[in-house]
Motif scaffolding. Structure first.
Motif, short mmCIF file in Angstrom:
data_model
loop_
_atom_site.label_atom_id
_atom_site.label_comp_id
_atom_site.label_asym_id
_atom_site.label_seq_id
_atom_site.Cartn_x
_atom_site.Cartn_y
_atom_site.Cartn_z
N ASP A 1 0.83 -1.20 0.00
CA ASP A 1 0.00 0.00 0.00
C ASP A 1 0.87 1.25 0.00
OD1 ASP A 1 -2.78 1.13 0.25
OD2 ASP A 1 -1.87 2.00 2.05
N MET B 1 0.91 4.21 -2.77
CA MET B 1 0.64 5.58 -2.36
C MET B 1 1.79 6.51 -2.74
SD MET B 1 -2.42 5.62 -1.46
CE MET B 1 -2.45 7.33 -0.99
N SER C 1 -8.72 15.84 -3.30
CA SER C 1 -8.64 14.41 -3.60
C SER C 1 -8.73 13.68 -2.27
CB SER C 1 -7.35 14.05 -4.35
OG SER C 1 -6.22 14.37 -3.58
N ARG D 1 -8.92 9.52 -0.35
CA ARG D 1 -9.06 8.07 -0.32
C ARG D 1 -10.21 7.84 0.65
NH1 ARG D 1 -4.30 3.70 1.05
NH2 ARG D 1 -4.94 2.24 -0.56
N GLY E 1 -12.10 6.38 -4.01
CA GLY E 1 -11.42 7.67 -3.94
C GLY E 1 -11.80 8.54 -5.11
#
Length: 124
Positions: free
Chosen positions: A22, A26, A45, A47, A79
């Protein structure tokens, strides 16, 4: 013109990633975010949290709050990005950048129609 890029993915797949997997994804996504921020293109933006913790408001009047998003597909909206792009082609190019670093995700590109009572829309 503002465009929303909605990021869909199979939630179980995302939840199965190790912390390292993850973090690596990211890192790659944040490089795109940083580039878009420097160019003055990136708006909000996010998640999104787990769909299991989501609720849906539906029905007439005040509506009824129902558990879950009740997605009809195996992918869930996880997201979103809000971009200020000259046109749809530019928004698609950004979505392709995101897809390159997260190839199993699905990205929906949708124009945003802002409605602010009493406030004019910004012209691009």
């Amino acid at each position: 013109m503002f465009y929303a890029i909605l990021a869909y993915h199979v939630e179980g797949t995302v939840q199965s990633w190790t912390s390292e997997e993850d973090a690596a994804l990211m890192k790659d996504l944040l490089e795109i975010n940083d580039r878009l921020t420097r160019a003055g293109k990136l708006g909000p933006s996010a998640r999104l949290g787990e769909t299991a913790k989501a609720v849906t408001l539906r029905g007439p009047g005040d509506g009824m709050v129902i558990d879950g998003p009740f997605a009809e597909t195996k992918e869930q909206l996880l997201g979103l990005y809000v971009l200020d792009c000259a046109n749809q082609d530019e928004a698609i190019a950004v979505a392709r950048d995101l897809k390159r670093v997260n190839p199993t995700a699905v990205y929906e590109i949708r124009p945003i129609a802002l409605y602010l009572p009493g406030a004019p829309l910004a012209a691009n």
